[in-house]
Design a protein around this motif. Structure first.
Motif, PDB file in Angstrom:
ATOM      1  N   UNK A  12       4.110   4.600   9.468  1.00 34.08           N
ATOM      2  CA  UNK A  12       5.555   4.671   9.277  1.00 34.08           C
ATOM      3  C   UNK A  12       6.044   5.986   9.865  1.00 34.08           C
ATOM      4  N   UNK A  13       7.344   6.128  10.087  1.00 34.98           N
ATOM      5  CA  UNK A  13       7.869   7.413  10.570  1.00 34.98           C
ATOM      6  C   UNK A  13       7.487   8.565   9.642  1.00 34.98           C
ATOM      7  N   UNK A  47       0.827  -1.214   0.000  1.00 39.57           N
ATOM      8  CA  UNK A  47       0.000   0.000   0.000  1.00 39.57           C
ATOM      9  C   UNK A  47       0.859   1.260   0.000  1.00 39.57           C
ATOM     10  N   UNK A  48       1.911   1.251  -0.784  1.00 34.57           N
ATOM     11  CA  UNK A  48       2.775   2.415  -0.897  1.00 34.57           C
ATOM     12  C   UNK A  48       3.942   2.436   0.067  1.00 34.57           C
ATOM     13  N   UNK A  90      -5.590 -10.750  -3.559  1.00 36.42           N
ATOM     14  CA  UNK A  90      -4.721  -9.712  -3.007  1.00 36.42           C
ATOM     15  C   UNK A  90      -5.443  -8.381  -2.913  1.00 36.42           C
ATOM     16  N   UNK A  91      -6.175  -8.008  -3.954  1.00 32.41           N
ATOM     17  CA  UNK A  91      -6.880  -6.727  -3.948  1.00 32.41           C
ATOM     18  C   UNK A  91      -8.009  -6.709  -2.922  1.00 32.41           C
ATOM     19  N   UNK A 129      -7.998  -4.189   0.286  1.00 31.73           N
ATOM     20  CA  UNK A 129      -9.154  -3.331   0.551  1.00 31.73           C
ATOM     21  C   UNK A 129      -9.607  -3.477   2.002  1.00 31.73           C
ATOM     22  N   UNK A 130      -9.689  -4.701   2.504  1.00 31.50           N
ATOM     23  CA  UNK A 130     -10.093  -4.931   3.892  1.00 31.50           C
ATOM     24  C   UNK A 130      -9.074  -4.341   4.863  1.00 31.50           C
ATOM     25  N   UNK A 131      -7.804  -4.481   4.561  1.00 26.55           N
ATOM     26  CA  UNK A 131      -6.745  -3.924   5.412  1.00 26.55           C
ATOM     27  C   UNK A 131      -6.871  -2.408   5.490  1.00 26.55           C
ATOM     28  N   UNK A 132      -7.095  -1.757   4.356  1.00 27.03           N
ATOM     29  CA  UNK A 132      -7.213  -0.307   4.329  1.00 27.03           C
ATOM     30  C   UNK A 132      -8.484   0.169   5.040  1.00 27.03           C
ATOM     31  N   UNK A 133      -9.602  -0.521   4.823  1.00 28.53           N
ATOM     32  CA  UNK A 133     -10.861  -0.142   5.457  1.00 28.53           C
ATOM     33  C   UNK A 133     -10.785  -0.215   6.974  1.00 28.53           C
TER      34      UNK A 133
END
Length: 73
Positions: A61-62, A9-10, A45-46, A50-54
């Protein structure tokens, strides 16, 4: 141990790929404690991402902390 640079996720991280020797560049993997545990289909994976982000399950992160401080002032 074999490792790979991954994008979560970036967030760019290092991950051990010893458990998934078949993994290739561009594959999606399930990661637990810095280890790729299995290779996922793009659809799975998508949906997982999506569930992780929701549910805000990615740790900050720092860089996230610094951006938050700058936006508050």
């Amino acid at each position: 141990m074999p490792t790979a640079t991954i994008d979560v996720a970036g967030q760019v991280r290092q991950c051990c790929t010893a458990y998934v020797p078949e993994v290739s560049v561009g594959d999606y993997v399930l990661i637990q404690n810095g280890f790729a545990m299995s290779v996922l289909s793009e659809e799975d994976a998508l949906l997982s991402l999506q569930a992780i982000q929701e549910n805000n399950l990615l740790p900050a992160t720092p860089d996230d902390d610094r951006r938050g401080d700058q936006n508050q002032g």
